[in-house]
Scaffold this active site. Structure first.
Site, PDB file in Angstrom:
ATOM      1  N   LYS A   1       0.841  -1.211   0.000  1.00 23.91           N
ATOM      2  CA  LYS A   1       0.000   0.000   0.000  1.00 23.91           C
ATOM      3  C   LYS A   1       0.868   1.249   0.000  1.00 23.91           C
ATOM      4  O   LYS A   1       0.612   2.194  -0.762  1.00 23.91           O
ATOM      5  CB  LYS A   1      -0.947  -0.023   1.218  1.00 23.91           C
TER       6      LYS A   1
ATOM      7  N   GLN B   1      -4.372  -1.711   9.609  1.00 22.72           N
ATOM      8  CA  GLN B   1      -4.366  -3.021   8.968  1.00 22.72           C
ATOM      9  C   GLN B   1      -5.002  -4.073   9.897  1.00 22.72           C
ATOM     10  O   GLN B   1      -4.607  -4.195  11.052  1.00 22.72           O
ATOM     11  CB  GLN B   1      -2.920  -3.428   8.618  1.00 22.72           C
TER      12      GLN B   1
ATOM     13  N   ASP C   1     -10.864   2.845   4.179  1.00 16.95           N
ATOM     14  CA  ASP C   1     -11.211   1.424   4.060  1.00 16.95           C
ATOM     15  C   ASP C   1     -12.726   1.255   3.899  1.00 16.95           C
ATOM     16  O   ASP C   1     -13.190   0.196   3.478  1.00 16.95           O
ATOM     17  CB  ASP C   1     -10.748   0.652   5.312  1.00 16.95           C
TER      18      ASP C   1
END
Ligand code: NAP
Length: 301
Positions: A64, A108, A131
């Protein structure tokens, strides 16, 4: 008997949905939007937080951060020991919420067991929830309001759209009902006017549902969940699953080669690797740029 030139033989296999190529195309657009923002003094910024030393998570966050650098986005990676107290993580999130150089924040998953993932997700400013996992983002998707969509199902939708197969009135079967993939996927397909069936571990006769599907999205995490006898000729199959075969090779939920043959030349199928994976990171970048664009008044304003 004239010899048949194999190059001219009619194709028999379903066409590939090349996630890598599509991701590259979308990344170029996202990069151009990031450059336009940077020219006006705002470089889109993503903060990625990793707690603990899960090797798979370490690879995901590295990818990412690299994708940000390659496409003109600013990023920060914060790594913490697995013993980080939840309160300390929430403090870091509060600081990033207030940081004007950061437009997107992601923690994460999974986080260590002593940390409540829901509390963490809800601590992120909704405007920075790239997200798309917060209750607010989920509610916006549910209500058909603009907002930040979860990257994986949004990427899957882009892949389906890239085939040119219209979704309106088609029967889509989503296998899996997680909050991060299956459920938002079903809502995105519904918003595109598909008729949607959601299957899960308690579904009886999965094959019967999948055989009727014009579009199949498999998001289970189990090899060979979708086999050749289960698919309809001409269908579109998107494989979200990430599993490993006996040889340790990455594979999806779909029994790829036999299913590709069973779909026939009118069908479409996404491979693993090279399918949904590259699209997920791409849509995360798109969300970060979108979040930054919302903070900056439109040009000429
Ligand atoms: P998850 O939270 O474990 O959900 C899996 C879903 O599959 C659940 O809803 C479960 O049903 C259902 N299921 C399990 N066994 C089944 C069966 N035999 N028949 C039908 N449904 C069944 O997983 P996830 O986070 O959604 O991820 C799914 C897969 O996608 C994983 O392999 C993950 O690694 C992969 N993934 C890939 C990407 C990418 O970028 N490539 C991103 C996200 C996820 P119940 O709800 O009844 O338990």
């Amino acid at each position: 008997m004239p010899e048949t030139n194999p190059a001219e033989a009619a194709p028999t296999l379903a066409r590939l949905i090349d996630g890598k190529a599509l991701a590259q195309h979308i990344r170029a657009e996202v990069g151009a939007r990031a450059a336009a923002l940077a020219a006006r003094g705002t470089r889109p910024g993503l903060a990625v937080i990793l707690v603990g030393d899960d090797p798979a998570s370490a690879v995901y966050v590295r990818n990412k951060v690299r994708a940000c650098a390659e496409n003109g986005l600013h990023s920060v990676l914060e790594k913490y020991d697995a013993a980080l107290p939840e309160a300390a993580l929430l403090e870091r999130i509060a600081a990033l919420n207030a940081d004007p150089a950061i437009h997107g924040i992601l923690v994460q998953m999974p986080v260590p067991r002593h940390i409540d993932p829901h509390r963490v997700i809800e601590a992120i400013d909704a405007a920075k929830d790239v997200d798309g996992f917060s209750v607010r983002s989920a509610g916006e998707l549910f209500a058909g309001l603009p907002g930040l969509r979860p990257a994986t199902p949004w990427g899957c939708l882009k892949m389906i759209e890239s085939t040119g197969v219209p979704l309106r009135g088609r029967h889509a079967v989503v296998i899996g009902r997680s909050n991060t993939v299956g459920k938002p996927m079903a809502l995105l397909l519904l918003a595109a006017s598909a008729t949607v069936t959601v299957c899960h571990s308690a579904t009886t006769d999965l094959k019967r549902h999948v055989r009727e599907a014009d579009i199949v999205v498999a998001a289970v995490g189990r090899r060979r969940t979708v086999t050749a006898d289960m698919v309809k000729r001409g269908a579109v199959v998107i494989d979200v699953g990430t599993n490993h075969d006996e040889a340790g090779k990455l594979c999806g939920d779909v029994d790829f080669e036999p299913v590709r043959a069973a779909l026939g030349p009118e069908g479409w199928i996404s491979p693993v690797p090279g399918g949904v994976g590259p699209m997920t990171i791409t849509m995360l970048l798109a969300n970060t740029v979108q979040a930054a664009e919302r903070r900056v008044p439109p040009a000429g304003a």
